[in-house]
Scaffold this active site. Structure first.
Site, PDB file in Angstrom:
ATOM      1  N   VAL A  29       0.990 -16.002 -28.366  1.00 28.32           N
ATOM      2  CA  VAL A  29       0.133 -16.249 -29.540  1.00 28.32           C
ATOM      3  C   VAL A  29       0.108 -17.743 -29.875  1.00 28.32           C
ATOM      4  CG1 VAL A  29      -0.158 -15.775 -32.008  1.00 28.32           C
ATOM      5  CG2 VAL A  29       0.463 -13.917 -30.462  1.00 28.32           C
ATOM      6  N   ASP A  39       9.592 -24.751 -29.967  1.00 25.96           N
ATOM      7  CA  ASP A  39      10.131 -23.442 -29.581  1.00 25.96           C
ATOM      8  C   ASP A  39      11.602 -23.636 -29.252  1.00 25.96           C
ATOM      9  OD1 ASP A  39       8.641 -20.628 -28.378  1.00 25.96           O
ATOM     10  OD2 ASP A  39      10.736 -20.981 -27.818  1.00 25.96           O
ATOM     11  N   GLN A  80      11.222  -6.667 -29.247  1.00 24.55           N
ATOM     12  CA  GLN A  80      12.135  -5.527 -29.402  1.00 24.55           C
ATOM     13  C   GLN A  80      12.912  -5.307 -28.099  1.00 24.55           C
ATOM     14  OE1 GLN A  80      10.142  -2.215 -31.128  1.00 24.55           O
ATOM     15  NE2 GLN A  80      12.025  -1.270 -31.822  1.00 24.55           N
ATOM     16  N   ARG A  82      13.621  -0.507 -35.178  1.00 24.51           N
ATOM     17  CA  ARG A  82      12.611  -1.357 -35.834  1.00 24.51           C
ATOM     18  C   ARG A  82      13.248  -2.163 -36.951  1.00 24.51           C
ATOM     19  NH1 ARG A  82       6.764   1.480 -36.638  1.00 24.51           N
ATOM     20  NH2 ARG A  82       6.255  -0.559 -37.448  1.00 24.51           N
ATOM     21  N   ASN A  95       5.263 -10.815 -36.715  1.00 24.71           N
ATOM     22  CA  ASN A  95       5.261  -9.468 -37.299  1.00 24.71           C
ATOM     23  C   ASN A  95       6.666  -8.978 -37.632  1.00 24.71           C
ATOM     24  OD1 ASN A  95       2.593  -8.553 -37.561  1.00 24.71           O
ATOM     25  ND2 ASN A  95       2.416  -8.377 -35.322  1.00 24.71           N
ATOM     26  N   ASP A 114       3.437  -9.116 -43.152  1.00 25.05           N
ATOM     27  CA  ASP A 114       3.475  -9.080 -44.623  1.00 25.05           C
ATOM     28  C   ASP A 114       4.901  -9.257 -45.141  1.00 25.05           C
ATOM     29  OD1 ASP A 114       0.591  -8.307 -45.109  1.00 25.05           O
ATOM     30  OD2 ASP A 114       1.232  -6.678 -43.799  1.00 25.05           O
ATOM     31  N   ASP A 162      -7.766  -7.781 -38.124  1.00 25.19           N
ATOM     32  CA  ASP A 162      -8.254  -6.399 -38.255  1.00 25.19           C
ATOM     33  C   ASP A 162      -9.672  -6.384 -38.831  1.00 25.19           C
ATOM     34  OD1 ASP A 162      -5.294  -5.126 -37.974  1.00 25.19           O
ATOM     35  OD2 ASP A 162      -5.309  -6.882 -39.258  1.00 25.19           O
ATOM     36  N   ARG A 174     -11.951  -7.134 -36.003  1.00 24.87           N
ATOM     37  CA  ARG A 174     -12.122  -5.949 -35.135  1.00 24.87           C
ATOM     38  C   ARG A 174     -13.100  -4.970 -35.792  1.00 24.87           C
ATOM     39  NH1 ARG A 174      -5.601  -5.703 -34.025  1.00 24.87           N
ATOM     40  NH2 ARG A 174      -5.634  -6.900 -32.100  1.00 24.87           N
ATOM     41  N   HIS A 189      -0.829  -5.207 -42.703  1.00 23.93           N
ATOM     42  CA  HIS A 189      -1.244  -5.392 -41.307  1.00 23.93           C
ATOM     43  C   HIS A 189      -0.374  -4.414 -40.512  1.00 23.93           C
ATOM     44  CE1 HIS A 189      -2.363  -7.173 -37.502  1.00 23.93           C
ATOM     45  NE2 HIS A 189      -1.111  -7.481 -37.233  1.00 23.93           N
TER      46      HIS A 189
HETATM   47  N1  LIG Z   1      -0.345 -11.231 -37.318  1.00 29.39           N
HETATM   48  C1  LIG Z   1      -1.071 -10.882 -36.262  1.00 29.39           C
HETATM   49  O1  LIG Z   1      -2.262 -10.549 -36.390  1.00 29.39           O
HETATM   50  C2  LIG Z   1      -0.400 -10.896 -34.917  1.00 29.39           C
HETATM   51  C3  LIG Z   1      -1.125 -10.614 -33.736  1.00 29.39           C
HETATM   52  C4  LIG Z   1      -0.468 -10.671 -32.515  1.00 29.39           C
HETATM   53  C5  LIG Z   1       0.893 -10.963 -32.478  1.00 29.39           C
HETATM   54  N2  LIG Z   1       1.563 -11.206 -33.641  1.00 29.39           N
HETATM   55  C6  LIG Z   1       2.995 -11.518 -33.655  1.00 29.39           C
HETATM   56  O2  LIG Z   1       3.169 -12.879 -33.300  1.00 29.39           O
HETATM   57  C7  LIG Z   1       4.502 -13.055 -32.815  1.00 29.39           C
HETATM   58  C8  LIG Z   1       4.471 -13.818 -31.498  1.00 29.39           C
HETATM   59  O3  LIG Z   1       3.890 -13.019 -30.496  1.00 29.39           O
HETATM   60  P1  LIG Z   1       3.911 -13.527 -28.963  1.00 29.39           P
HETATM   61  O4  LIG Z   1       3.169 -12.519 -28.187  1.00 29.39           O
HETATM   62  O5  LIG Z   1       3.527 -14.958 -28.933  1.00 29.39           O
HETATM   63  O6  LIG Z   1       5.482 -13.406 -28.655  1.00 29.39           O
HETATM   64  P2  LIG Z   1       6.276 -14.228 -27.523  1.00 29.39           P
HETATM   65  O7  LIG Z   1       7.549 -13.477 -27.328  1.00 29.39           O
HETATM   66  O8  LIG Z   1       5.397 -14.521 -26.383  1.00 29.39           O
HETATM   67  O9  LIG Z   1       6.609 -15.630 -28.262  1.00 29.39           O
HETATM   68  C9  LIG Z   1       7.537 -15.758 -29.288  1.00 29.39           C
HETATM   69  C10 LIG Z   1       8.197 -17.124 -29.117  1.00 29.39           C
HETATM   70  O10 LIG Z   1       9.011 -17.368 -30.280  1.00 29.39           O
HETATM   71  C11 LIG Z   1      10.095 -18.183 -29.804  1.00 29.39           C
HETATM   72  N3  LIG Z   1      11.176 -18.181 -30.796  1.00 29.39           N
HETATM   73  C12 LIG Z   1      11.984 -17.160 -31.151  1.00 29.39           C
HETATM   74  N4  LIG Z   1      12.843 -17.594 -32.111  1.00 29.39           N
HETATM   75  C13 LIG Z   1      12.549 -18.873 -32.370  1.00 29.39           C
HETATM   76  C14 LIG Z   1      13.067 -19.845 -33.278  1.00 29.39           C
HETATM   77  N5  LIG Z   1      14.074 -19.555 -34.121  1.00 29.39           N
HETATM   78  N6  LIG Z   1      12.505 -21.060 -33.275  1.00 29.39           N
HETATM   79  C15 LIG Z   1      11.508 -21.385 -32.429  1.00 29.39           C
HETATM   80  N7  LIG Z   1      10.965 -20.502 -31.538  1.00 29.39           N
HETATM   81  C16 LIG Z   1      11.484 -19.277 -31.529  1.00 29.39           C
HETATM   82  C17 LIG Z   1      10.484 -17.543 -28.488  1.00 29.39           C
HETATM   83  O11 LIG Z   1      11.237 -18.416 -27.682  1.00 29.39           O
HETATM   84  C18 LIG Z   1       9.100 -17.219 -27.895  1.00 29.39           C
HETATM   85  O12 LIG Z   1       8.632 -18.259 -27.051  1.00 29.39           O
HETATM   86  C19 LIG Z   1       5.091 -11.639 -32.686  1.00 29.39           C
HETATM   87  O13 LIG Z   1       5.908 -11.377 -33.828  1.00 29.39           O
HETATM   88  C20 LIG Z   1       3.871 -10.745 -32.685  1.00 29.39           C
HETATM   89  O14 LIG Z   1       4.152  -9.439 -33.145  1.00 29.39           O
HETATM   90  C21 LIG Z   1       0.949 -11.197 -34.840  1.00 29.39           C
END
Ligand SMILES: NC(=O)c1ccc[n+]([C@@H]2O[C@H](COP(=O)([O-])OP(=O)(O)OC[C@H]3O[C@@H](n4cnc5c(N)ncnc54)[C@H](O)[C@@H]3O)[C@@H](O)[C@H]2O)c1
Length: 323
Positions: free
Chosen positions: A21, A42, A89, A95, A127, A130, A155, A158, A182
């Site tokens: 993301v 990161d 996870q 969860r 996530n 909220d 959402d 979509r 969400h």
């Molecule tokens: N709100 C939305 O609409 C929406 C949509 C899609 C995904 N998400 C959420 O976005 C988040 C990221 O998703 P993703 O697919 O990129 O996950 P991902 O696992 O690809 O990336 C997460 C990154 O966070 C890094 N990280 C973890 N702890 C950290 C810290 N303390 N400091 C710095 N970096 C840290 C990890 O090293 C990893 O690179 C997830 O929680 C996912 O559920 C939200």
């Protein structure tokens, strides 16, 4: 509308989390020309270096923008800090355990941003968004308007896409919102849904083209709720549309656009709800949430919003040590 563009000057966005993301958002943001500097952070150094290198090779094709890796000191002069960091996870993990882990991650980052005396806005994406927006608000000590959750902006997009397809009209002529959590309890605000400026029910009568509209409405609403699960089943995670939704929110902040977006915000009595973050239509400006649009919903929609609030209150309560 007042237009105070943040602007010509420095428009620095710090993105925490260089995963799917975070990196997709950086890519879309660089193309948009909204930011003059994008800083990626990161805890995985190798990953962040690789993402930055891949992105800077796109510079001949982007509008002028500095892209680099950074550290916590970069929060100090950022206009916007976007938090996409999170843990995935693990097998056998509940969860609730995951929620606690992500609350620690996002809460820790929010505290670090606050310590750097950043005067910008924080946008939470991780996530459950909220609950984590609530955690970031409490840990940062900031005013509620400066902490935004991406909420149901994705959402709502979509939903608009599906309605546009259903009515066979350009998605840009569909005004529609998904509200609440969400997550599973989110719902379509049908009373606010307009196609070509006409309430959707009236538009359907004009069109006369779809028997069983009530059932079709339910199916569309459920399809929106199931979207993330479908995509995750197919390719592991969702990132393109959320990346663009984040660029839309970013534009409203950096350009002081006053866009109405269904972001997650702390409610303090609006809609009869207190002490929880969830999505309702908000006006978003360079200050963050400029205004919460507190408007009467249809009775069944208000019940759904209160139900979302209830679910989120329980999730927040589960984070307290005695739970
Ligand atoms: N709100 C939305 O609409 C929406 C949509 C899609 C995904 N998400 C959420 O976005 C988040 C990221 O998703 P993703 O697919 O990129 O996950 P991902 O696992 O690809 O990336 C997460 C990154 O966070 C890094 N990280 C973890 N702890 C950290 C810290 N303390 N400091 C710095 N970096 C840290 C990890 O090293 C990893 O690179 C997830 O929680 C996912 O559920 C939200």
């Amino acid at each position: 509308m007042k237009t105070k563009v943040v602007a010509d000057q420095h428009r620095k966005v710090v993105v925490v989390g260089a995963g799917s993301v975070g990196a997709t958002y950086c890519y879309a943001l660089a193309q948009s020309g909204l930011a003059s500097e994008i800083v990626l952070i990161d805890r995985n150094d190798k990953l962040v270096k690789g993402q930055v290198l891949d992105l800077v090779h796109g510079q001949p094709f982007f509008p002028p923008v500095i892209i680099r890796s950074g550290t916590e000191s970069d929060y100090a002069d950022a206009q916007l800090v976007v938090i996409t960091a999170g843990a995935a996870q693990k097998p056998g993990e509940t969860r609730l355990q995951l929620l606690k882990k992500n609350a620690d991650i996002v809460g820790g980052i929010a505290e670090a941003v606050s310590k750097q005396r950043c005067s910008g806005v924080m946008l939470i994406v991780s996530n459950p968004v909220d609950v984590l927006t609530y955690v970031a608000l409490k840990r940062s000590g900031w005013a509620r308007g400066r902490i935004i959750g991406s909420g149901t902006v994705l959402d709502s997009a979509r939903f608009r896409h599906l309605l546009g397809q259903h009515c066979n009209v350009d998605v840009h002529n569909v005004h529609a919102y998904f509200l609440g959590e969400h997550g599973d309890s989110e719902f379509a605000a049908w009373s606010m849904t307009h196609v070509a400026g006409i309430p959707v029910g009236e538009y359907c009568k004009l069109c006369g083209n779809c028997p069983g509209w009530k059932e079709q409405r339910k199916a569309i609403e459920q399809q929106v709720r199931d979207s993330a699960a479908h995509i995750i089943n197919s390719k592991g995670s969702t990132y393109f549309a959320v990346g663009l939704a984040l660029v839309k929110i970013t534009g409203s902040i950096l350009r002081n656009q006053h866009s109405v977006l269904t972001v997650s915000t702390y409610l303090d009595g609006e809609y009869g709800i207190k002490d929880v973050c969830l999505s309702v239509p908000c006006v978003v400006s360079f200050r963050g949430i400029e205004k919460i649009i507190d408007t009467p919903l249809a009775p069944d929609e208000l019940v759904s919003l209160l139900y979302s609030a209830d679910i989120l209150h329980h999730a927040i309560d589960s984070l307290t040590p005695e739970a």
